[in-house]
Every structure is written in C-alpha cells, then in structure tokens.
Motif scaffolding. Structure first.
Motif, short mmCIF file in Angstrom:
data_model
loop_
_atom_site.label_atom_id
_atom_site.label_comp_id
_atom_site.label_asym_id
_atom_site.label_seq_id
_atom_site.Cartn_x
_atom_site.Cartn_y
_atom_site.Cartn_z
N VAL A 1 2.88 -4.66 3.30
CA VAL A 1 3.90 -3.61 3.32
C VAL A 1 3.22 -2.27 3.06
O VAL A 1 2.34 -2.17 2.20
CB VAL A 1 4.98 -3.86 2.24
CG1 VAL A 1 6.01 -2.74 2.23
CG2 VAL A 1 5.65 -5.21 2.44
N VAL A 2 3.63 -1.25 3.79
CA VAL A 2 3.08 0.10 3.62
C VAL A 2 4.22 1.06 3.30
O VAL A 2 5.23 1.12 4.02
CB VAL A 2 2.35 0.59 4.89
CG1 VAL A 2 1.75 1.97 4.65
CG2 VAL A 2 1.26 -0.40 5.30
N ILE A 3 4.04 1.82 2.21
CA ILE A 3 5.02 2.84 1.83
C ILE A 3 4.34 4.20 1.93
O ILE A 3 3.42 4.51 1.17
CB ILE A 3 5.53 2.62 0.40
CG1 ILE A 3 6.20 1.25 0.26
CG2 ILE A 3 6.52 3.73 0.00
CD1 ILE A 3 6.60 0.89 -1.16
N PRO A 4 4.74 5.05 2.88
CA PRO A 4 4.13 6.38 3.00
C PRO A 4 4.63 7.34 1.93
O PRO A 4 5.75 7.21 1.42
CB PRO A 4 4.55 6.83 4.41
CG PRO A 4 5.82 6.09 4.68
CD PRO A 4 5.72 4.78 3.94
N MET A 5 3.79 8.32 1.60
CA MET A 5 4.16 9.34 0.60
C MET A 5 3.43 10.64 0.96
O MET A 5 2.63 10.69 1.88
CB MET A 5 3.76 8.90 -0.81
CG MET A 5 2.26 8.73 -1.02
SD MET A 5 1.87 8.33 -2.74
CE MET A 5 0.08 8.12 -2.64
N LEU B 1 0.84 -1.20 0.00
CA LEU B 1 0.00 0.00 0.00
C LEU B 1 0.87 1.24 0.00
O LEU B 1 1.69 1.44 0.90
CB LEU B 1 -0.90 0.01 1.24
CG LEU B 1 -1.83 1.23 1.39
CD1 LEU B 1 -2.84 1.30 0.26
CD2 LEU B 1 -2.53 1.19 2.75
N ILE B 2 0.71 2.08 -1.03
CA ILE B 2 1.42 3.36 -1.11
C ILE B 2 0.40 4.45 -0.80
O ILE B 2 -0.56 4.65 -1.56
CB ILE B 2 2.04 3.55 -2.52
CG1 ILE B 2 2.96 2.38 -2.86
CG2 ILE B 2 2.81 4.87 -2.58
CD1 ILE B 2 3.56 2.44 -4.26
N ILE B 3 0.60 5.14 0.31
CA ILE B 3 -0.49 5.95 0.86
C ILE B 3 -0.01 7.33 1.34
O ILE B 3 1.06 7.44 1.94
CB ILE B 3 -1.16 5.18 2.03
CG1 ILE B 3 -2.43 5.87 2.52
CG2 ILE B 3 -0.19 4.93 3.17
CD1 ILE B 3 -3.28 5.01 3.43
N PRO B 4 -0.81 8.39 1.07
CA PRO B 4 -0.45 9.71 1.59
C PRO B 4 -0.69 9.78 3.09
O PRO B 4 -1.66 9.21 3.60
CB PRO B 4 -1.40 10.65 0.84
CG PRO B 4 -2.60 9.82 0.54
CD PRO B 4 -2.08 8.43 0.31
N VAL B 5 0.20 10.48 3.80
CA VAL B 5 0.09 10.53 5.26
C VAL B 5 0.24 11.94 5.82
O VAL B 5 0.12 12.14 7.03
CB VAL B 5 1.14 9.61 5.91
CG1 VAL B 5 0.99 8.17 5.43
CG2 VAL B 5 2.57 10.10 5.66
N GLY B 6 0.49 12.93 4.96
CA GLY B 6 0.88 14.25 5.43
C GLY B 6 -0.24 15.20 5.81
O GLY B 6 0.01 16.27 6.37
#
Length: 214
Positions: free
Chosen positions: A157-161, A131-136
């Motif tokens: 797996v989680v990839i923040p963006m 999961l590629i997910i916005p976190v800001g």
C-alpha cells in the motif's frame, strides 16, 4: 491500525491497543492547522518548521528524531538516515526515514526524502508493507522519483503526502498535485477519510490510498 492524515507529512497511526504514533507535526502554516492532539510516540524526520512542532503535542510522549533502532509500547522503530536533497544534504540537510512495525505491519514514513535509494538504503530500511511517501517535488522527490522509490521498496500500500492541496491557497505553486504521482504509478487508487488496516485486509487496499484531511 488506523492511519489519519493531518496534512503535509503529519499522520496519526494508532495501533490496535491504542498506542498513538504521530509523525512530523507542523507549525500552523501553508493553510494546514493541527487540532489539539496527544500521542505516545512522536517522530520528526528533520528540523524544519513544517515537520518539527513537537510543542503542539499534549501530554507525555517519546520523541524520536534520529537514526537507530528503538522500541516503545510494543512498537519497533528503525530510523535510517537519508538526505533532503540530491546532493548529500548540501542544500537542505539530512532526513530520517522511519520504519515502524505496528500490529505486525511495517509502515515506512519517508519524511522529506530528496533522492532515490541505493541498494544499501533499501536493505537498511527493510521490509515495507505500507509506504508513506512525498510526491510533490520541489523540496522533496517528485512524482517520477517517488514511483522509483516505491518500486525499490515494493510495498503493498502506498500513501502519498507532501503535495499540493486546496489548503495551500496562493501557495499552491510550491508543490505538484497528487495526480502526477497517480498517473506515473499506474496503480489503482482509492480515497479514504481514515484508513483502517490490518494483516487480514491489507491486500484489499493494494495500490495507492489517498487520505483526505480535516
């Protein structure tokens, strides 16, 4: 596959046979700059300048910018319509989540998702391994909402963006740092320059992978 982050929501995902998928290429802004780049598939989640600069991509490619099911070079793509805010797009418009099936792994790129998901969206998106997910926050979901979406989709797996980095300089106030998401998630974290992952080693990267950018 290999996953590299160029900043904001822009990633290059390269399959084992060399097919290149580029997500949300940006105009040079917010301190980030794209290098000379080529891709076979380019996805854009919505039509904002930090996500839609397809002119930065060299050569011939297939541009995916809407919901639906697509297939290209052995990669299956599902686009699911969501919104860029919590008011059904009234403030910032629509957003498309893409679930790419690459090398047998489902990679879900959330674009500028602005809300948590309902059960229908979770079902429509389907199985998610990465999961590629916005976190800001501010223009997207924040750390707490990102954790909720993570739990809804249950990836390995989680990839923040889409969070604050040093590249932003004086514009850093626009987004929160990734630390808030890490703290709220309770998951183990590792940093990588480049993520090389496959069905055999994906469990080794379980948790959050923070990608560095050039």
């Amino acid at each position: 596959m290999k996953i590299k982050w160029f900043g904001q929501s822009c990633f290059m995902i390269t399959s084992k046979n060399g097919t290149k998928v580029l997500t949300d290429p940006f105009h040079n802004m917010l301190g980030y700059k794209l290098p000379e780049i080529e891709a076979n598939i380019v996805s854009t989640s919505h039509n904002h300048g930090d996500h839609n600069n397809i002119n930065a991509v060299k050569g011939e490619f297939t541009h995916i910018n809407k919901s639906g099911s697509f297939s290209k070079d052995g990669i299956e793509i599902k686009g699911v319509q969501t919104f860029h805010d919590k008011v059904s797009g009234a403030k910032r418009g629509k957003n498309t989540i893409y679930n790419f099936k690459i090398d047998g792994i489902n990679v879900c790129h959330c674009g500028d998702l602005g809300h948590t998901l309902d059960s229908n969206l979770v079902k429509e998106i389907g199985n998610v391994d990465i999961l590629i997910i916005p976190v800001g926050g501010r223009a997207t979901i924040d750390a707490n909402d990102a954790v909720n979406v993570m739990k809804q989709l249950n990836p390995k797996v989680v990839i923040p963006m889409h969070y604050r980095t040093k590249a932003f300089g004086i514009f850093g106030f626009l987004f929160a740092k990734v630390d808030k998401f890490i703290s709220a998630s309770g998951l183990k974290v590792r940093e990588q320059d480049l993520l090389e992952i496959n069905s055999g080693n994906i469990n080794d990267y379980s948790g959050i992978v923070v990608l560095k950018y050039d």
